[in-house]
Design an enzyme around this catalytic site. Structure first.
Site, short mmCIF file in Angstrom:
data_model
loop_
_atom_site.label_atom_id
_atom_site.label_comp_id
_atom_site.label_asym_id
_atom_site.label_seq_id
_atom_site.Cartn_x
_atom_site.Cartn_y
_atom_site.Cartn_z
N PRO A 46 51.39 -31.13 -21.33
CA PRO A 46 49.97 -30.70 -21.38
C PRO A 46 49.18 -31.19 -22.59
CG PRO A 46 51.48 -28.80 -21.25
CD PRO A 46 52.30 -29.99 -21.52
N GLU A 47 49.84 -31.79 -23.56
CA GLU A 47 49.09 -32.19 -24.77
C GLU A 47 48.15 -33.34 -24.46
OE1 GLU A 47 48.99 -30.35 -27.17
OE2 GLU A 47 50.87 -29.22 -27.15
N GLY A 48 47.01 -33.32 -25.15
CA GLY A 48 45.96 -34.31 -24.89
C GLY A 48 46.12 -35.57 -25.72
N ARG A 283 32.89 -30.17 -27.73
CA ARG A 283 34.04 -29.94 -26.85
C ARG A 283 33.70 -28.77 -25.96
NH1 ARG A 283 38.13 -29.88 -24.14
NH2 ARG A 283 40.27 -30.25 -24.89
N ASP A 362 33.22 -43.18 -27.20
CA ASP A 362 32.50 -42.04 -27.80
C ASP A 362 32.92 -41.84 -29.26
OD1 ASP A 362 30.84 -41.23 -25.78
OD2 ASP A 362 32.09 -39.56 -25.10
N THR A 379 41.31 -31.90 -31.95
CA THR A 379 41.94 -33.12 -32.49
C THR A 379 41.06 -34.34 -32.20
OG1 THR A 379 43.28 -33.32 -30.49
CG2 THR A 379 44.33 -32.29 -32.39
O1 GFB Z 1 41.85 -35.46 -27.20
P1 GFB Z 1 41.96 -34.03 -26.89
O2 GFB Z 1 43.27 -33.58 -26.54
O3 GFB Z 1 41.38 -33.15 -28.05
O4 GFB Z 1 40.91 -33.72 -25.73
P2 GFB Z 1 41.33 -31.56 -28.27
C1 GFB Z 1 41.32 -33.71 -24.44
C2 GFB Z 1 40.54 -34.74 -23.62
O5 GFB Z 1 39.22 -34.26 -23.38
C3 GFB Z 1 40.36 -36.13 -24.24
C4 GFB Z 1 38.34 -35.36 -23.23
O6 GFB Z 1 41.45 -36.96 -23.99
C5 GFB Z 1 39.16 -36.62 -23.47
O7 GFB Z 1 39.55 -37.16 -22.24
N1 GFB Z 1 37.27 -35.23 -24.21
C6 GFB Z 1 37.11 -34.28 -25.15
C7 GFB Z 1 36.22 -36.07 -24.30
N2 GFB Z 1 35.98 -34.48 -25.84
C8 GFB Z 1 35.40 -35.59 -25.34
C9 GFB Z 1 34.23 -36.32 -25.64
O8 GFB Z 1 33.45 -36.00 -26.52
N3 GFB Z 1 33.98 -37.44 -24.91
C10 GFB Z 1 34.82 -37.85 -23.94
N4 GFB Z 1 34.51 -38.98 -23.29
N5 GFB Z 1 35.93 -37.18 -23.60
C11 GFB Z 1 43.29 -30.18 -27.17
C12 GFB Z 1 43.97 -30.25 -25.82
O9 GFB Z 1 42.04 -30.85 -27.06
O10 GFB Z 1 43.09 -28.85 -27.53
C13 GFB Z 1 45.22 -29.44 -25.79
O11 GFB Z 1 44.38 -31.58 -25.57
C14 GFB Z 1 44.92 -28.03 -26.21
O12 GFB Z 1 45.74 -29.45 -24.49
C15 GFB Z 1 44.24 -28.05 -27.56
O13 GFB Z 1 44.12 -27.42 -25.24
C16 GFB Z 1 43.84 -26.68 -28.03
O14 GFB Z 1 42.11 -31.25 -29.48
O15 GFB Z 1 39.89 -31.26 -28.28
#
Ligand code: GFB
Length: 419
Positions: A46-48, A283, A362, A379
């Protein structure tokens, strides 16, 4: 015996010898040579995207350290990059594809820090049996069960009973198999794994749940070298540059954000101006549910952005968000006095780069803005802040996050770059 037969025997002996060089270990006479070994890692599904990049940095630092070792059982390790498949935040219109890292990152730049190879290169380099590739040993990291009860946070590792059912398919491939599976209770920096590698003769090792291992030193010089080497691919940088030029009146020359071709030549104190816009990372989606108290309403966001634009005498805001088109339209209407911009990818771009490519474009655009406001504890925001540190922006323009609706204004942790 004819000349041709002698040649064939000679070729056979040479091939045999060079194949076996890969499997020589320290008690073997040939071991002054590097031994080819392969290190795989994977991350909790589930990690992003951006946490995965942090886990990459941990394993890149480990590989960098092993590469510099004089021990031939360590210095021949290649780090195999796990392809981007089936990320839960990315929407796929087709079956999961194995997107190689070269799609998103500049592989030559990564290689200047760590001996990385793509998964397809591993397939090319590795012998197949019945069209299957076998990994010698798999270790699934898990936290010590008693860690929180006993308060024992010492660095330690131990082969243990598996607490969760083990996955026996890897990286969404059906032709990778493994010989030996272990669960490894683990607490400590990723570099502790070296002890494991010294005690096995396996030539290919997979570490599952790599996120359980920690950074050896977070934010030191080596951390920043790994981060600086993690440059985005030229295609994505060029697409972001076109958008900045066309919509934001921003170029590297005008903004003073030019970087040397090679990250190793980067110097501190560059003092960029940044493009004439405020960039925000907003976000939404799962954060609206999991952090409902911290995520501001769009009205609140508009108020904070408007104040910042007025203070900096700027007219343009760039919005990076995973929010819907409707949310973006609503925010735009609240900020109708200003120019509100968002990057919208073409169909062709989306089908090639998926959501990950849009996310990177972005992030690049946000990192070039004169001022940035992000989302607390995302993140995605952290990676933008790091890139702004690499570009040399003043910390006041970078480490800002939105206040919540109850006027709680958290501080972003400031991780200054170290050279
Ligand atoms: O990178 P990411 O894991 O950061 O965000 P967090 C998850 C996904 O959301 C990214 C989309 O791979 C993008 O596909 N996304 C988020 C965005 N913000 C943007 C944006 O501004 N523009 C675009 N184009 N896409 C983590 C989660 O999210 O937070 C974990 O991955 C967990 O599962 C954790 O929920 C708390 O750190 O924001």
């Amino acid at each position: 015996m004819g000349y041709q037969s002698i040649c064939l025997i000679f070729i056979f002996i040479k091939c045999y010898a060079s194949a076996n060089e890969n499997y020589c270990y320290s008690d073997n006479i040939k071991c002054d040579k590097k031994i080819n070994r392969y290190l795989f890692y994977d991350v909790n599904p589930p990690e992003g995207f951006n946490l995965r990049l942090d886990v990459y940095m941990r394993f890149a630092i480990l590989s960098n350290k092993m590469m510099k070792s004089s021990d031939p059982t360590l210095n021949g390790f290649k780090l195999v990059l796990p392809p981007w498949s089936n990320l839960i935040h990315w929407q796929y219109s087709d079956t999961p594809d194995h997107i190689p890292w070269g799609h998103y990152f500049d592989l030559d730049s990564l290689k200047r820090f760590a001996p990385v190879i793509e998964m397809y290169q591993f397939f090319n380099e590795h012998p197949k049996t019945y069209s299957r590739v076998t990994i010698d040993e798999v270790y699934t990291l898990q936290h010590f069960e008693d860690m929180f009860e006993t308060g024992n946070f010492e660095d330690r590792m131990q082969i243990d009973k598996c607490r969760k059912k083990q996955n026996i398919s890897f990286f969404f491939y059906n032709n990778i198999t493994a010989n030996n599976y272990h669960c490894l209770s683990y607490h400590g920096p990723v570099t502790k794994l070296v002890q494991l590698f010294l005690n096995t003769t396996a030539s290919s090792i997979l570490i599952n749940h790599g996120e359980v291992s920690l950074h050896e030193y977070f934010g030191n010089k080596v951390y920043w070298q790994a981060r600086r080497s993690l440059r985005y691919s030229k295609e994505l940088v060029d697409i972001a540059a076109d958008f900045r030029r066309e919509h934001l009146d921003s170029t590297d020359e005008k903004d003073k954000t030019l970087l040397p071709k090679n990250w190793e030549d980067e110097k501190p104190n560059r003092k960029p101006r940044g493009g004439p816009y405020v960039a925000i990372h907003l976000r939404r989606r799962d954060f609206l549910r999991s952090r409902s108290k911290e995520i501001p309403s769009l009205e609140n966001v508009a108020e904070q952005v408007s104040k910042t634009l007025q203070r900096l005498k700027l007219q343009t805001v760039f919005v990076a968000t995973d929010g819907s088109a409707k949310e973006f339209e609503h925010l735009s209407s609240l900020l109708s006095r200003y120019k509100v911009k968002r990057y919208t990818a073409s169909e062709a771009f989306r089908s090639k780069y998926k959501d990950g490519g849009v996310a990177i474009v972005d992030q690049i655009i946000c990192s070039h803005a004169r001022y940035f406001i992000g989302t607390h504890e995302s993140t995605f925001t952290f990676r933008i802040e790091e890139r702004r540190e690499i570009l040399g922006f003043d910390e006041d323009t970078t480490f800002n996050v939105f206040c919540s609706d109850d006027r709680n204004c958290p501080k972003s942790s400031v991780w200054k770059i170290v050279y």
